[in-house]
Motif scaffolding. Structure first.
Motif, PDB file in Angstrom:
ATOM      1  N   GLY A   1      33.695 -18.071 -66.934  1.00  0.00           N
ATOM      2  CA  GLY A   1      34.683 -18.564 -67.894  1.00  0.00           C
ATOM      3  C   GLY A   1      35.473 -19.741 -67.353  1.00  0.00           C
ATOM      4  N   ALA A   2      35.813 -19.665 -66.046  1.00  0.00           N
ATOM      5  CA  ALA A   2      36.537 -20.776 -65.434  1.00  0.00           C
ATOM      6  C   ALA A   2      35.687 -22.039 -65.417  1.00  0.00           C
ATOM      7  N   ALA A   3      34.380 -21.869 -65.129  1.00  0.00           N
ATOM      8  CA  ALA A   3      33.498 -23.040 -65.113  1.00  0.00           C
ATOM      9  C   ALA A   3      33.390 -23.665 -66.500  1.00  0.00           C
ATOM     10  N   LEU A   4      33.240 -22.825 -67.505  1.00  0.00           N
ATOM     11  CA  LEU A   4      33.165 -23.347 -68.867  1.00  0.00           C
ATOM     12  C   LEU A   4      34.466 -24.055 -69.253  1.00  0.00           C
ATOM     13  N   ALA A   5      35.608 -23.441 -68.882  1.00  0.00           N
ATOM     14  CA  ALA A   5      36.895 -24.080 -69.186  1.00  0.00           C
ATOM     15  C   ALA A   5      37.039 -25.395 -68.434  1.00  0.00           C
ATOM     16  N   TYR A   6      36.535 -25.439 -67.163  1.00  0.00           N
ATOM     17  CA  TYR A   6      36.628 -26.675 -66.376  1.00  0.00           C
ATOM     18  C   TYR A   6      35.845 -27.802 -67.036  1.00  0.00           C
TER      19      TYR A   6
ATOM     20  N   ASP B   1      37.412 -33.353 -71.993  1.00  0.00           N
ATOM     21  CA  ASP B   1      38.582 -33.829 -72.723  1.00  0.00           C
ATOM     22  C   ASP B   1      39.359 -34.862 -71.907  1.00  0.00           C
ATOM     23  N   LEU B   2      39.478 -34.603 -70.590  1.00  0.00           N
ATOM     24  CA  LEU B   2      40.194 -35.556 -69.740  1.00  0.00           C
ATOM     25  C   LEU B   2      39.459 -36.888 -69.661  1.00  0.00           C
ATOM     26  N   ARG B   3      38.127 -36.838 -69.569  1.00  0.00           N
ATOM     27  CA  ARG B   3      37.364 -38.086 -69.517  1.00  0.00           C
ATOM     28  C   ARG B   3      37.542 -38.881 -70.798  1.00  0.00           C
ATOM     29  N   GLU B   4      37.514 -38.193 -71.927  1.00  0.00           N
ATOM     30  CA  GLU B   4      37.722 -38.891 -73.197  1.00  0.00           C
ATOM     31  C   GLU B   4      39.124 -39.486 -73.274  1.00  0.00           C
ATOM     32  N   GLU B   5      40.124 -38.738 -72.775  1.00  0.00           N
ATOM     33  CA  GLU B   5      41.488 -39.254 -72.801  1.00  0.00           C
ATOM     34  C   GLU B   5      41.646 -40.449 -71.874  1.00  0.00           C
ATOM     35  N   VAL B   6      41.016 -40.352 -70.675  1.00  0.00           N
ATOM     36  CA  VAL B   6      41.074 -41.477 -69.730  1.00  0.00           C
ATOM     37  C   VAL B   6      40.393 -42.706 -70.319  1.00  0.00           C
ATOM     38  N   ALA B   7      39.249 -42.520 -70.982  1.00  0.00           N
ATOM     39  CA  ALA B   7      38.553 -43.649 -71.598  1.00  0.00           C
ATOM     40  C   ALA B   7      39.426 -44.294 -72.682  1.00  0.00           C
ATOM     41  N   THR B   8      40.087 -43.448 -73.484  1.00  0.00           N
ATOM     42  CA  THR B   8      40.964 -43.987 -74.524  1.00  0.00           C
ATOM     43  C   THR B   8      42.128 -44.760 -73.927  1.00  0.00           C
TER      44      THR B   8
END
Length: 338
Positions: free
Chosen positions: A94-99, A105-112
């Motif tokens: 579960g932790a791996a899936l959440a990671y 999501d973080l990569r998309e936010e950083v790209a934006t």
């Protein structure tokens, strides 16, 4: 034989009685099928009854405790460790899936944010350029107001090849904007050159520092006239040489030189600042003194320029008309420019 017939008849009757078949194949279902369906219903009924009984007993205990609490505790003691072990075993997954989900999501936010940052940086870097161009356009407006000439603004988009030993630039306006050959080109500092060739959307401008350029100039202090020739250098040491018509006149250092004008205003109109007298020299073979002129225009940073056009010019660009009018004597018919 009679006994056998009797025995066979009894056996057939017994079989018919057990299966419920009347011998015609259309009798009621046999006893075995009825017994199987009835047993299933009995089991279901017993389970439902037991469930109702357990619920009733559990509810009857009230606040003092339920008789089934020991059984519940025993079940919890068995099932609880299994649940805890299962949770510990599945927690890394579960932790791996959440990671991975949060990382995406973080990569998309950083790209934006990176795209927004690049856009803001580009806008910030564009501000000085826009500010400088606006200042040059304001300068052209002041020049039009001070001289009374009508101007079409254009941008320098190219420079002539150095291998040709010709100092020219290309501007992004042509015949569609009302431009023609032998029109005067200037900026808010002073005289730039003249148009030598033109297409529908572009024009080539010969700079006054070119060796083929000859401009009629006039000293501001005594109105003496002469001819300015370029040295072919556009860098910091780009200079012009002034030969006065009157050999007895000595130009004064710091004196201002302006255009004296051509017939019909082509290729140069009158009264456009060219530069100042930097020094005066002469050679033993020459009787006249020659002045070195430091031009006002920085030819290495040309951007926005103005082309002098007739006031009634119609084209695809706005014509900046001066507030004053040109005096009748502003243009000389000597034809000293080429």
């Amino acid at each position: 034989m009679a006994k056998n017939r009797l025995r066979g008849g009894r056996a057939s009757a017994s079989r018919r009685s057990f299966t419920g078949d009347d011998g015609r194949g259309g009798g009621r279902p046999g006893f075995g099928r009825q017994r199987s369906g009835a047993s299933s219903k009995v089991v279901v009924g017993l389970v439902v009854a037991a469930s109702v009984a357990v619920i009733t007993v559990d509810a009857a205990g009230g606040d003092d405790g339920s008789p089934v609490d020991p059984l519940r505790s025993a079940v919890a003691g068995v099932v609880g460790p299994v649940e805890a072990t299962t949770a510990r075993a599945t927690r890394p997954l579960g932790a791996a899936l959440a990671y991975f989900s949060s990382n995406r999501d973080l990569r998309e936010e950083v790209a934006t944010l990176s795209a927004q940052n690049s856009q803001l940086r580009s806008q910030a870097e564009q501000v000085p350029l826009d500010r400088n161009r606006l200042a040059e356009l304001d300068g052209l407006t002041r020049t039009a107001n001070e001289t009374g000439y009508a101007l079409v603004a254009a941008r320098v988009v190219g420079m002539g090849p150095m291998q040709s030993f010709s100092r020219t630039v290309t501007i992004d306006a042509g015949t569609s904007s009302g431009l023609r050959r032998d029109m005067t080109v200037l900026n808010n500092d002073g005289l730039v050159g003249r148009i030598t060739s033109v297409t529908r959307t572009t024009a080539t401008v010969l700079l006054i520092v070119d060796t083929d350029s000859v401009v009629g100039g006039r000293l501001g202090s005594n109105l003496e006239i002469g001819f300015l020739r370029g040295r072919g250098v556009t860098a910091e040491r780009g200079r012009l040489d002034l030969d006065l018509v009157d050999n007895s006149v000595t130009p004064g250092q710091g004196d201002v030189v302006v255009t004296w004008g051509s017939q019909g205003g082509k290729p140069y109109v009158a009264g456009i600042p060219i530069g100042t007298v930097e020094s005066v020299y002469s050679t033993p073979r020459e009787l006249a003194k020659r002045a070195v002129i430091d031009p006002y225009v920085d030819f290495t940073s040309l951007d926005v320029v103005g082309v002098v056009v007739p006031k009634d010019t119609r084209g695809d660009r706005v014509v900046v008309n001066g507030l004053t009018t040109t005096s009748p004597g502003a243009s000389d018919s000597s034809g000293g420019d080429r």
